[in-house]
Every structure is written in structure tokens, then in C-alpha cells.
Design a protein around this motif. Structure first.
Motif, short mmCIF file in Angstrom:
data_model
loop_
_atom_site.label_atom_id
_atom_site.label_comp_id
_atom_site.label_asym_id
_atom_site.label_seq_id
_atom_site.Cartn_x
_atom_site.Cartn_y
_atom_site.Cartn_z
N LYS A 119 0.81 -1.22 0.00
CA LYS A 119 0.00 0.00 0.00
C LYS A 119 0.85 1.27 0.00
CE LYS A 119 -0.72 0.07 5.01
NZ LYS A 119 -1.70 -0.06 6.08
N ARG A 120 2.17 1.12 0.14
CA ARG A 120 3.07 2.28 0.14
C ARG A 120 3.86 2.42 -1.16
NH1 ARG A 120 2.95 5.29 5.04
NH2 ARG A 120 1.97 3.93 6.56
N ARG A 121 3.67 1.50 -2.10
CA ARG A 121 4.41 1.57 -3.36
C ARG A 121 3.99 2.80 -4.15
NH1 ARG A 121 3.79 -4.87 -4.31
NH2 ARG A 121 5.17 -5.43 -2.60
N GLY A 122 4.95 3.38 -4.86
CA GLY A 122 4.66 4.57 -5.66
C GLY A 122 4.71 5.86 -4.87
N GLN A 123 5.24 5.81 -3.64
CA GLN A 123 5.29 7.00 -2.79
C GLN A 123 6.71 7.52 -2.57
OE1 GLN A 123 3.05 6.37 0.84
NE2 GLN A 123 1.33 5.47 -0.26
N GLY A 124 7.67 7.03 -3.35
CA GLY A 124 9.04 7.53 -3.25
C GLY A 124 9.92 6.82 -2.24
N ILE A 125 9.43 5.74 -1.65
CA ILE A 125 10.22 5.04 -0.65
C ILE A 125 11.47 4.42 -1.27
CG2 ILE A 125 10.20 3.12 1.01
CD1 ILE A 125 7.20 3.77 1.46
N SER A 126 11.36 3.89 -2.47
CA SER A 126 12.54 3.28 -3.10
C SER A 126 13.63 4.33 -3.35
CB SER A 126 12.18 2.54 -4.38
OG SER A 126 11.57 3.40 -5.31
N HIS A 127 13.24 5.56 -3.68
CA HIS A 127 14.23 6.63 -3.86
C HIS A 127 14.98 6.90 -2.56
CE1 HIS A 127 12.91 7.92 -7.91
NE2 HIS A 127 11.70 7.57 -7.49
N ALA A 128 14.23 6.99 -1.46
CA ALA A 128 14.85 7.25 -0.15
C ALA A 128 15.74 6.09 0.27
CB ALA A 128 13.76 7.50 0.89
N LEU A 129 15.27 4.86 0.04
CA LEU A 129 16.08 3.69 0.39
C LEU A 129 17.35 3.63 -0.44
CD1 LEU A 129 13.33 0.97 0.88
CD2 LEU A 129 15.06 1.63 2.58
#
Length: 192
Positions: A119-129
Motif C-alpha cells: 500500500k506504500r508503493r509509488g510514494q518515493g520510498i525506493s528513492h529514499a532507500l
């Protein structure tokens, strides 16, 4: 969303376990896909693969980073020296080292997989990680960080994107250095 990103030590294992859920992320992989040869993985149960990752969190160099939002685990990235992900280094893989690179070199690192809460995909988390993973690698002696992401997936929230998206790596300054399979470039960022 305010993210706090930390190396997954033994103390953060319960958070990673919560993030991955009872199935163990990506059909029970527990991030063993690149850590083990296929024949090794096949004989292990889901619980065995889970235990391998849990054991890795107790080592001096953790197997990756976890993103927490107000204490709730929302994302993970596996970032290690290449030697920790031997399947990444086999001659027939798209992620194999460049000619002349030694996968046992402690300065050559790999960002091999991501897991973001659905439910958090597409919110920029991968960029931050990714940003945190590069910093973590640099802080632990990496001179080069590599990834082998996917150019396109059939769906933007596909589980197949566990290797990351090319666009995320391009935005972080990674450059394509080889492409052994269409849509799966080996990408690299030189840190020193």
C-alpha cells in the motif's frame, strides 16, 4: 511521510519480519534469491530461508536497510558487498561483474533487491532507500555500488520490480555500464 532508515541489526529484526509478513516477501524468498545458489534454495524451507536472513542481521555488517514511518516498517533494500550475493556473480547472470572486476573485492557492492509495503508503493520510498543504501555502502568502504534494475514491468506496482526500477537508479546518478539482457542493465555509481 517521514522516513527513518536504519541498517537492519538483530534489534530491528522484528520490524523486518513484520514488513515481510508471514509469507516472507516475494513468495517466501526472505531475500535469499541472490544469497544462495538455486540448488541450495530449493532444499531450504521458507523457515530455513527466514532463519538465514535473521542470522545475517546479527553479523557486524547487516544485510540491508529498513525504512520506518512513525515506527511502522514500510520498506527494505538489500545492500551488501558483491561477495555476500554470490548468485549475482555467476557467469550467466545479467548482473555478473564487468570484465576485470573481482566480486570478492570488499569495495565492490551490490544493491540487489527492494521490498516496499504494497500500500506504500509509488510514494518515493525506493528513492529514499536507494539514497540511504549508497550512503551506507560508502560509509562501509564501498568504492563502487552496482545494481541490475528493470526497465519496465507489466504493472507499476509489480512484485517483479524487486530489483528496482532503472528510472530510480538514473535519478540517483547511476550509469548504465552493460546490458546483457534487454531491459535489465547493469548500472553503477563510482563513489571514490
Amino acid at each position: 511521510m517521514t522516513l527513518n532508515i536504519h541498517p537492519v541489526s538483530a534489534g530491528l529484526w522484528p520490524s523486518l519480519e513484520t514488513l515481510f509478513g508471514p509469507q516472507g516477501a516475494c513468495y517466501g524468498c526472505w531475500c535469499s534469491y541472490f544469497r544462495l545458489a538455486p540448488k541450495q534454495r530449493e532444499v531450504l524451507s521458507r523457515d530455513d530461508r527466514k532463519q538465514l536472513l535473521k542470522d545475517a542481521t546479527g553479523k557486524p555488517l547487516p544485510p540491508g536497510l529498513i525504512a520506518l514511518n512513525d515506527g511502522v516498517p514500510v520498506g527494505w533494500v538489500q545492500v551488501t558487498p558483491r561477495s555476500h550475493v554470490p548468485r549475482w556473480n555467476t557467469p550467466r547472470t545479467v548482473s555478473r561483474p564487468l570484465e576485470g572486476d573481482d566480486p570478492s573485492d570488499p569495495g565492490l557492492w551490490a544493491i540487489s533487491c527492494f521490498f516496499i509495503q504494497s500500500k506504500r508503493r509509488g510514494q518515493g520510498i525506493s528513492h529514499a532507500l536507494l539514497s540511504a543504501a549508497v550512503a551506507h555502502a560508502r560509509d562501509n568502504g564501498a568504492r563502487i555500488v552496482e545494481a541490475c534494475p528493470m526497465l519496465k514491468a507489466s504493472q507499476s506496482k509489480s512484485v517483479g520490480l524487486f530489483v528496482g526500477s532503472v528510472s530510480v537508479f538514473e535519478k540517483a546518478g547511476f550509469e548504465r555500464v552493460a546490458e546483457r539482457k534487454p531491459g535489465r542493465p547493469l548500472m553503477r555509481q563510482v563513489l571514490a
